[in-house]
Motif scaffolding. Structure first.
Motif, PDB file in Angstrom:
ATOM      1  N   ALA A   1     -13.570   3.039  -0.511  1.00 31.95           N
ATOM      2  CA  ALA A   1     -14.238   2.292   0.551  1.00 31.95           C
ATOM      3  C   ALA A   1     -15.375   3.143   1.101  1.00 31.95           C
ATOM      4  O   ALA A   1     -15.480   4.339   0.807  1.00 31.95           O
ATOM      5  CB  ALA A   1     -13.251   1.947   1.664  1.00 31.95           C
TER       6      ALA A   1
ATOM      7  N   HIS B   1     -16.278  -4.664  -4.521  1.00 29.88           N
ATOM      8  CA  HIS B   1     -16.530  -4.173  -3.173  1.00 29.88           C
ATOM      9  C   HIS B   1     -17.915  -3.532  -3.082  1.00 29.88           C
ATOM     10  O   HIS B   1     -18.284  -2.685  -3.896  1.00 29.88           O
ATOM     11  CB  HIS B   1     -15.465  -3.162  -2.759  1.00 29.88           C
TER      12      HIS B   1
ATOM     13  N   PHE C   1     -12.450  -6.066   1.259  1.00 27.69           N
ATOM     14  CA  PHE C   1     -11.650  -5.849   2.468  1.00 27.69           C
ATOM     15  C   PHE C   1     -11.780  -7.065   3.374  1.00 27.69           C
ATOM     16  O   PHE C   1     -12.836  -7.677   3.438  1.00 27.69           O
ATOM     17  CB  PHE C   1     -12.139  -4.608   3.214  1.00 27.69           C
TER      18      PHE C   1
ATOM     19  N   TYR D   1       0.840  -1.189   0.000  1.00 26.35           N
ATOM     20  CA  TYR D   1       0.000   0.000   0.000  1.00 26.35           C
ATOM     21  C   TYR D   1       0.882   1.248   0.000  1.00 26.35           C
ATOM     22  O   TYR D   1       2.015   1.238   0.487  1.00 26.35           O
ATOM     23  CB  TYR D   1      -0.908   0.021   1.226  1.00 26.35           C
TER      24      TYR D   1
ATOM     25  N   ARG E   1      -6.345  -8.566   5.817  1.00 29.39           N
ATOM     26  CA  ARG E   1      -5.199  -7.692   5.532  1.00 29.39           C
ATOM     27  C   ARG E   1      -5.504  -6.241   5.894  1.00 29.39           C
ATOM     28  O   ARG E   1      -4.728  -5.571   6.587  1.00 29.39           O
ATOM     29  CB  ARG E   1      -4.817  -7.801   4.048  1.00 29.39           C
ATOM     30  N   GLU E   2      -6.634  -5.762   5.417  1.00 25.81           N
ATOM     31  CA  GLU E   2      -7.014  -4.368   5.712  1.00 25.81           C
ATOM     32  C   GLU E   2      -7.329  -4.189   7.189  1.00 25.81           C
ATOM     33  O   GLU E   2      -7.079  -3.122   7.765  1.00 25.81           O
ATOM     34  CB  GLU E   2      -8.212  -3.968   4.849  1.00 25.81           C
TER      35      GLU E   2
ATOM     36  N   ASN F   1      -0.087  -5.660  -6.089  1.00 31.96           N
ATOM     37  CA  ASN F   1      -0.900  -6.765  -5.574  1.00 31.96           C
ATOM     38  C   ASN F   1      -0.563  -8.007  -6.399  1.00 31.96           C
ATOM     39  O   ASN F   1      -0.700  -7.996  -7.625  1.00 31.96           O
ATOM     40  CB  ASN F   1      -2.393  -6.412  -5.705  1.00 31.96           C
TER      41      ASN F   1
ATOM     42  N   ALA G   1     -13.270  -1.039   8.300  1.00 33.18           N
ATOM     43  CA  ALA G   1     -12.445  -0.162   7.477  1.00 33.18           C
ATOM     44  C   ALA G   1     -13.070   0.102   6.114  1.00 33.18           C
ATOM     45  O   ALA G   1     -12.887   1.177   5.539  1.00 33.18           O
ATOM     46  CB  ALA G   1     -11.056  -0.778   7.283  1.00 33.18           C
ATOM     47  N   GLY G   2     -13.845  -0.859   5.599  1.00 40.22           N
ATOM     48  CA  GLY G   2     -14.282  -0.787   4.219  1.00 40.22           C
ATOM     49  C   GLY G   2     -15.725  -0.396   3.987  1.00 40.22           C
ATOM     50  O   GLY G   2     -16.116  -0.137   2.848  1.00 40.22           O
TER      51      GLY G   2
ATOM     52  N   GLY H   1     -11.604  -5.366   9.029  1.00 39.92           N
ATOM     53  CA  GLY H   1     -11.562  -5.049   7.611  1.00 39.92           C
ATOM     54  C   GLY H   1     -12.894  -4.510   7.119  1.00 39.92           C
ATOM     55  O   GLY H   1     -12.940  -3.594   6.290  1.00 39.92           O
TER      56      GLY H   1
ATOM     57  N   PHE I   1      -5.789  -1.435   9.633  1.00 40.77           N
ATOM     58  CA  PHE I   1      -6.727  -0.544  10.321  1.00 40.77           C
ATOM     59  C   PHE I   1      -6.455  -0.549  11.820  1.00 40.77           C
ATOM     60  O   PHE I   1      -6.525   0.497  12.486  1.00 40.77           O
ATOM     61  CB  PHE I   1      -8.158  -1.005  10.037  1.00 40.77           C
TER      62      PHE I   1
ATOM     63  N   LEU J   1      -6.735   3.248   2.251  1.00 37.85           N
ATOM     64  CA  LEU J   1      -5.607   2.464   1.757  1.00 37.85           C
ATOM     65  C   LEU J   1      -5.616   2.421   0.234  1.00 37.85           C
ATOM     66  O   LEU J   1      -6.643   2.157  -0.386  1.00 37.85           O
ATOM     67  CB  LEU J   1      -5.667   1.043   2.304  1.00 37.85           C
TER      68      LEU J   1
END
Length: 507
Positions: A395, A236, A298, A33, A301-302, A45, A136-137, A133, A306, A40
């Motif tokens: 997000a 997403h 998300f 990132y 990982r996210e 990737n 966060a998303g 996650g 976070f 993020l």
């Protein structure tokens, strides 16, 4: 002679990149990132489908060929992280390494290959990070998070920023394929028995959202988009209606995967797992009765990143954080975008139109994104802005909201006629968002001929509703701005509102 700046100007000044290496039961993935931030932005990737957990459920051991592939991938990831000058690399391992008897030996070799220590997550930790996650998303999430990997399924309740206690079950795609001997009927019985032992999660799901995390469920969603000819190929926040979803999932279970539309977009290694992912999701829908299934890009990982943010940063709106970043990177005057937020807010108050909390944040995001297409050719600024926004890595934004943002900026450049843009994105936005997008665009089409995207001007030129009139007030030193172009923009705004347009010069 012009000085050439060698430092990248399209990157935020937030320190060096950070990265996550996720050693999962099915894949080993590196995501780097731009930096540790609320919004993020991935700069790299890469995943390798190693299948570490393919036979763990029956043999108790990680497959040696899979181990070899994973170690080679980790060695490559180490070089990539060094090349990108990543400051912090967080390496995670989950169910396969956790459950295998040769897991400790593998983790020791893996740490040497990637050159970093490895955190072996417990099932509870995996559930917690998956839920973070989602925090966060998504904007104000409310429901049950389900993270399906190759080896396990984690379920955890989330409401706002509050995360409940999670549970882990051996219902990953590879694990199910292994213990069922490849029998989908047997796998379904295993799934039903396991889920019935977790009634509190399914009972709490009724009428709420199920957040589907994991590559197999994202692959199913991609196929569903293809089957329904869905206009926005963004995973997403893609919403699956439970009733339609059950029919589609049943089709996936019964059909030969090769016959599914757009199956070539799914890697061959993942295709055999689609039916097992469909079985698990079908039973969750049937037993839990959610109002909707939201696909999430998300997850763990996210969630890990976070969790490393300070409390004030965690409380920031992820959509507005991302819009602010793009405003800073791509607009002619970032401060102007912020002033446009306040200028339109004052107008909306004078108009007396009620905005929901979500509509307010969407309008503010649109104002911050209004000028990101200015470097494009004038004939294509609307189209480019629409694509940048509709397909951006945002997000905290659902798909109708994406359509609203994209349409607002498209209409700002191309004019207010709905016929200028395709019906599919108009339908995605819906009637209310479509009209709000046209109104906001009409305001922007008044604002920019006044301010030319420079800060400090809009606060001097308020736009207000006064009775049956919409009134733009210009100070005396800006009176020469009141030409035919500005009058035409005011006329279009007045027509949209059914009001008389007036430009007043303050004496």
């Amino acid at each position: 002679m012009q000085t050439i700046v060698r430092e990248a100007q399209g990157r935020l000044k937030i320190g060096r990149p950070v990265a996550i290496i996720d050693i999962g039961s099915n894949s080993v993935r590196l995501v780097a990132y731009e930096g540790l931030a609320r919004a993020l932005t991935p700069i790299y990737n890469e995943k390798v489908l190693c299948g570490l957990g393919r036979h763990v459920a029956t043999t108790g051991r990680l497959d040696e060929d899979a181990v070899d592939r994973a170690l080679r991938a980790l060695a490559r990831f180490r070089v990539l992280c060094d090349t990108m000058q990543v400051s912090d690399v967080f390496v995670l391992a989950t169910a396969a390494a956790r459950d295998a008897t040769n897991g400790p030996a593998f983790l020791e070799a893996a740490a040497e290959a990637c050159g970093r220590p490895i955190s072996l997550l417990s099932g509870g930790e995996e559930a917690r990070f998956s839920a973070l996650g989602i925090v966060a998303g998504f904007h104000e999430p409310d429901g049950i998070v389900g993270d399906m990997g190759g080896g396990s399924l984690e379920l955890v309740d989330v409401k706002g920023a509050t995360v409940g206690k999670g549970i882990t079950m051996a219902l990953g795609g590879l694990a199910l394929q292994d213990v069922s001997g490849g029998s989908l009927k047997k796998a379904q019985k295993i799934v039903c028995a396991a889920l019935e032992r977790a009634p509190e999660y399914l009972e709490n799901l009724k009428g709420r959202t199920f957040y589907a995390v994991g590559g197999t469920w994202r692959a199913l969603a991609r196929l569903h988009q293809a089957a329904t000819d869905y206009p926005l190929h963004v995973m997403h926040s893609y919403i699956l209606n439970p009733k339609d979803g059950l029919d589609f999932l049943h089709l996936v279970e019964e059909a030969d995967a090769k016959t599914l539309k757009d199956i070539e977009s799914i890697s061959e290694a993942r295709r055999p797992l689609l039916a097992y992912g469909a079985i698990v999701l079908e039973e969750i829908i049937r037993l839990g009765e959610p109002k909707e299934v939201a696909i999430s890009a998300f997850g763990v990982r996210e969630g890990v990143l976070f969790d490393k943010l300070d409390p004030d940063t965690r409380r920031r709106d992820p959509l507005l954080a991302a819009a602010s970043d793009l405003n800073l990177l791509r607009s002619r005057s970032p401060r102007h975008g912020e002033e446009l937020c306040e200028w339109t807010e004052a107008f909306m108050r004078s108009l007396g139109i009620a905005e929901t909390e979500n509509e307010t944040r969407l309008r503010r995001a649109a104002c911050l994104l209004a000028d990101i297409g200015w470097r494009a050719h004038p004939d294509y600024r609307g189209e480019q802005s629409l694509n940048l926004i509709a397909y951006g890595a945002f997000a905290g934004l659902d798909h109708p909201g994406r359509a609203y943002l994209a349409l607002s900026i498209f209409f700002r450049h191309e004019g207010l006629s709905p016929d200028k843009v395709g019906s599919r994105i108009r339908n995605l936005a819906g009637p209310r968002y479509l009209e709000r997008a046209r109104l906001l665009a009409a305001l922007m089409r008044v604002a920019y001929p006044v301010s030319v995207s420079m800060e400090g001007i809009l606060p001097q030129a308020p736009l207000r509703v006064r009775g049956k009139q919409v009134v733009l007030q210009l100070p005396l030193h800006l009176q020469d701005l009141a030409n035919e172009r500005l009058a035409g923009r005011m006329k279009a705004l007045g027509k949209l509102l059914g009001m008389e347009p007036v430009i007043e010069i303050e004496r």
